[in-house]
Design a protein around this motif. Structure first.
Motif, PDB file in Angstrom:
ATOM      1  N   ARG A 186       6.496   0.637  12.652  1.00 35.89           N
ATOM      2  CA  ARG A 186       5.826  -0.560  12.220  1.00 35.89           C
ATOM      3  C   ARG A 186       6.632  -1.976  12.406  1.00 35.89           C
ATOM      4  N   ALA A 245       0.854  -1.169   0.018  1.00 32.02           N
ATOM      5  CA  ALA A 245       0.036  -0.012   0.272  1.00 32.02           C
ATOM      6  C   ALA A 245       0.577   1.277  -0.095  1.00 32.02           C
ATOM      7  N   GLY A 246       1.902   1.154  -0.861  1.00 31.60           N
ATOM      8  CA  GLY A 246       2.781   2.362  -0.822  1.00 31.60           C
ATOM      9  C   GLY A 246       3.226   2.738   0.731  1.00 31.60           C
ATOM     10  N   PHE A 268      -0.097   8.280   8.474  1.00 33.47           N
ATOM     11  CA  PHE A 268       0.844   7.998   7.344  1.00 33.47           C
ATOM     12  C   PHE A 268       2.232   8.726   7.753  1.00 33.47           C
ATOM     13  N   THR A 269       3.388   8.287   7.050  1.00 30.48           N
ATOM     14  CA  THR A 269       4.544   9.111   7.414  1.00 30.48           C
ATOM     15  C   THR A 269       4.595  10.360   7.728  1.00 30.48           C
ATOM     16  N   ASP A 312       3.124  11.982   0.163  1.00 33.74           N
ATOM     17  CA  ASP A 312       4.070  11.378  -0.599  1.00 33.74           C
ATOM     18  C   ASP A 312       4.450  11.900  -1.928  1.00 33.74           C
TER      19      ASP A 312
HETATM   20  N1  GLN Z   1       4.038   6.168   2.561  1.00 32.50           N
HETATM   21  C1  GLN Z   1       3.086   6.554   3.403  1.00 32.50           C
HETATM   22  C2  GLN Z   1       2.912   5.659   4.638  1.00 32.50           C
HETATM   23  O1  GLN Z   1       3.450   4.698   4.671  1.00 32.50           O
HETATM   24  C3  GLN Z   1       1.665   6.598   2.892  1.00 32.50           C
HETATM   25  C4  GLN Z   1       0.968   5.223   2.585  1.00 32.50           C
HETATM   26  C5  GLN Z   1      -0.192   5.311   2.022  1.00 32.50           C
HETATM   27  O2  GLN Z   1      -1.079   6.088   2.109  1.00 32.50           O
HETATM   28  N2  GLN Z   1      -0.760   4.438   1.120  1.00 32.50           N
HETATM   29  O3  GLN Z   1       2.513   6.034   5.898  1.00 32.50           O
END
Ligand code: GLN
Length: 226
Positions: A82, A74-75, A125-126, A163
């Motif tokens: 985590r 999921a990116g 989110f990050t 991102d």
């Molecule tokens: N890369 C960011 C994270 O891991 C957002 C990921 C997302 O929204 N899918 O928090």
């Protein structure tokens, strides 16, 4: 008689949050994107049928822990937090956080300029972590990137931190927005699996190594990142 199940492939349930173009988004109600293609390719190599399960971003790791899904793509950035609860494969994409503002409006050029501003981030989110570290920022948390973009367009906030690739995507589709010429630290996207699922981890890592060397990975990069 032969039962059908003798031919049925093993299924791999894949958690994602299809609100993050071009990595995962909905097209005619169906999740598509770079991550979806990537995991389909990995499934072919590993000989699994891929079943995509779309859900809220903050529900992904709990769903993995509760065995509702076998892996998460999921990116998702590998973070120390985590990594306490899940394991990550080798990275498959390098990203960074960027700042989205309304065009030429509030002189926000760097992360320091966010001091005293109302900044939209997505819950968990990050970008939330990055912005929350800056003193004097008023953080507004949204459930999805699109909601943050809408709030920015409606003048409810001064900037959104998100991102890089999804940010470019949203700016292209929403007139009057731009990305500041500055980038946050790099982060690595990787696939998450349960900590004790060492066999799946190894299969995924091997399959990732394979598609990175056989041209398939580059093909997907060319397809989704212009
Ligand atoms: N890369 C960011 C994270 O891991 C957002 C990921 C997302 O929204 N899918 O928090």
């Amino acid at each position: 008689t032969l039962s059908l199940s003798a031919f049925a492939k093993k299924k791999l349930y894949v958690g994602t949050n299809a609100e993050f173009p071009p990595f995962e988004y909905l097209e005619n109600g169906k999740p598509v994107g770079f991550d979806i293609d990537l995991v389909e390719e990995l499934g072919k190599i590993m000989d699994y049928d891929i079943k995509i399960v779309d859900m809220a971003f903050d529900g992904l790791l709990p769903a993995l822990q509760m065995k509702k899904v076998d892996l998460v793509i999921a990116g998702m950035t590998e973070t120390p937090e985590r990594t306490k609860t899940v394991s990550f494969t080798q990275p498959y994409y390098t990203a960074s956080q960027v700042i989205i503002t309304r065009k030429g409006e509030n002189g926000i050029k760097s992360f320091d300029d966010l001091k005293g501003k109302k900044v939209g981030v997505m819950l968990g989110f990050t970008g939330d972590i990055v912005v929350s570290k800056i003193d004097g920022v008023k953080v507004e948390r949204y459930n999805a990137a699109y909601a943050g973009i809408m709030a920015l367009k409606a003048n409810k906030i001064d900037a959104v931190v998100l991102d890089s690739e999804p940010a470019k995507n949203f700016v292209l589709q929403n007139e009057g927005l731009e990305i500041a010429q500055t980038e946050g630290a790099q982060e690595e996207y990787a696939i998450a699996v349960r900590k004790n699922d060492t066999q799946l981890m190894e299969q995924l890592d091997n399959a990732l190594t394979e598609i990175k060397s056989n041209g398939k990975y580059q093909e997907l990069i060319n397809k989704y990142f212009k």
